[in-house]
Write an enzyme that holds these catalytic residues in place. Structure first.
Site, PDB file in Angstrom:
ATOM      1  CD  GLU A   1     -11.776  -4.334   6.874  1.00 43.96           C
ATOM      2  OE1 GLU A   1     -12.274  -3.344   6.307  1.00 43.96           O
ATOM      3  OE2 GLU A   1     -12.441  -5.098   7.615  1.00 43.96           O
TER       4      GLU A   1
ATOM      5  CE  LYS B   1     -10.736   3.490   8.080  1.00 45.00           C
ATOM      6  NZ  LYS B   1     -11.962   3.568   8.908  1.00 45.00           N
TER       7      LYS B   1
ATOM      8  CG  HIS C   1     -10.302   0.469   4.937  1.00 45.76           C
ATOM      9  ND1 HIS C   1     -10.285  -0.533   5.869  1.00 45.76           N
ATOM     10  CD2 HIS C   1     -11.463   1.135   5.131  1.00 45.76           C
ATOM     11  CE1 HIS C   1     -11.396  -0.505   6.576  1.00 45.76           C
ATOM     12  NE2 HIS C   1     -12.126   0.508   6.143  1.00 45.76           N
TER      13      HIS C   1
END
Length: 418
Positions: A226, A228, A262
């Site tokens: 993931e 950001k 994000h």
């Protein structure tokens, strides 16, 4: 015939004029699980024996009464929320929700046995489980660096934690008969402009290579990473950017997970889905509602959520996109937060299933933008709500705002007594 049923029959006729099979849409919707995040219930506190203050650029505001104080209360609250949400879903755990029977167990020493109660509970409730290594709120994450830290001993600690997390995910998948999505997010970055962006990213890549060196059957565990854009304490530079993780995911056959909070406030995740699916077999989502920053407000049925639902449905990607939620609001009833956010995510998918998607695509191909816009606008006021009410009734959950009465009773009888 009930009012809900009567209104549903009228709605079926309206949608039927466009060849939309509403009954089929509801059957499809039943098969789409949403991964509901456990950390809304206790404000991302976790229940570790050596508990640390919340860190890693994450902030939860508010002090609404009734926060879960232990894992038993957390599961109780989740159970209540699930009775108010139509469909068959999943629960997403962080490593800090391990049950260690009062023993201080470091994160790099966690094992499947520390999650046996969660698995037994999931079996009883018919739920799938997803997982996340917890890379924040820990003394070895002070300074905002973990897998990219210049100290090899600190990197080793976090590498081992992630390895253990993948094995826990594999355990979930084996026990529950549905693959666990094990998602990796780290807070690594710098508050001010860095003098060297490449070296931290090299270290992160090397750490990931170590973590993923052992092959795990995707029948049991699916790896996701993931990205950001920025966070508190990493305003100028985040090591794990979208470009970094998407490149790594493509090269190493991992899922890229995109969180709706994000990215830059004007950069929408819905616009990324079709592009990413051209090059990736699958992708994962964490759906939240950012307000000016990655503030993770409870998901609202706004334009972007509807557009996310449309991009998933009209591109035939319901089986390709793993949908999870990620918000945390301590200023409102936490069970209500789960209920509102998850019901809205499901509503967005239903809204998309009730659109004449193929006809609208054809209009675009023909250059008939007038009719395309007209229909897209008219369908906003089609009797979508009547279909949603019927779906809730058929799935045995409260219709419309009736769920709020149950939450208020639960608050009075349970939450306010904590």
């Amino acid at each position: 015939m009930t009012i809900v049923k009567a209104q549903y029959e009228v709605a079926k006729q309206a949608y039927g004029t466009w060849g939309i099979d509403v009954d089929e849409a509801l059957e499809t919707l039943k098969r789409v699980p949403i991964s509901i995040h456990c950390w809304q219930g206790d404000d991302i506190g976790g229940f570790e024996v050596n508990k640390s203050e919340l860190s890693g650029g994450i902030s939860v505001s508010g002090n609404y009464p009734g926060k879960a104080r232990n894992v038993y209360e957390l599961r109780m609250d989740l159970e209540k929320a699930l009775t108010l949400i139509p469909g068959y879903h999943r629960v997403n755990l962080h490593a800090m929700y391990a049950e260690t029977n009062g023993e201080a167990v470091e994160r790099d020493e966690l094992e499947p046995k520390h999650f046996e109660n969660w698995v037994n509970w999931a079996k009883e409730k018919g739920l799938g489980l997803d997982f996340n290594p917890t890379m924040f709120s820990h003394e070895k994450a002070e300074g905002g660096l973990t897998l990219s830290h210049p100290d090899p001993e600190i990197r080793e600690f976090w590498i081992n934690h992630c390895m253990k997390s993948r094995k826990i995910g594999e355990y979930f998948g084996r026990e529950l008969g549905t693959p666990c999505l094990t998602n990796l997010w780290i807070p690594d970055g710098y508050k001010d402009i860095p003098s060297d962006r490449l070296t931290p990213r090299k270290r992160l890549k090397e750490s990931l290579d170590r973590i993923f060196a052992e092959e795990i059957d995707e029948q049991y565990n699916i790896d996701a990473i993931e990205s950001k854009l920025f966070g508190i304490g990493s305003e100028s530079f985040v090591v794990g950017s979208h470009e970094f993780y998407y490149g790594y995911a493509l090269k190493n056959n991992k899922l890229c997970l995109v969180d709706t909070g994000h990215f830059h406030p004007t950069e929408t995740v819905s616009n990324k889905i079709s592009s990413m699916l051209l090059f990736s077999d699958k992708l994962a989502l964490h759906v939240s509602r950012p307000v000016r920053w990655d503030s993770d407000h409870v998901v609202s049925l706004d334009d972007e959520l509807r557009e996310i639902g449309l991009e998933i449905v009209r591109n035939g990607a319901l089986d390709k996109v793993k949908i999870g939620l990620d918000f945390f609001d301590a200023s409102i009833n936490r069970v209500a937060a789960w209920t509102i956010g998850t019901r809205n995510m499901i509503k967005a998918l239903l809204y998309a299933l009730l659109m004449p998607n193929e006809h609208l695509k054809q209009l675009q191909e023909e250059g008939n933008f007038t009719e395309r816009l007209a229909l897209m606008e008219e369908f906003k006021t089609y009797p979508f709500g009547a279909v949603w009410d019927y779906y809730c009734e058929q799935m045995g959950v409260p219709v419309r705002e009736d769920w709020l009465t149950e939450v208020k009773s639960y608050e009075e009888e349970v939450l306010l007594k904590r």
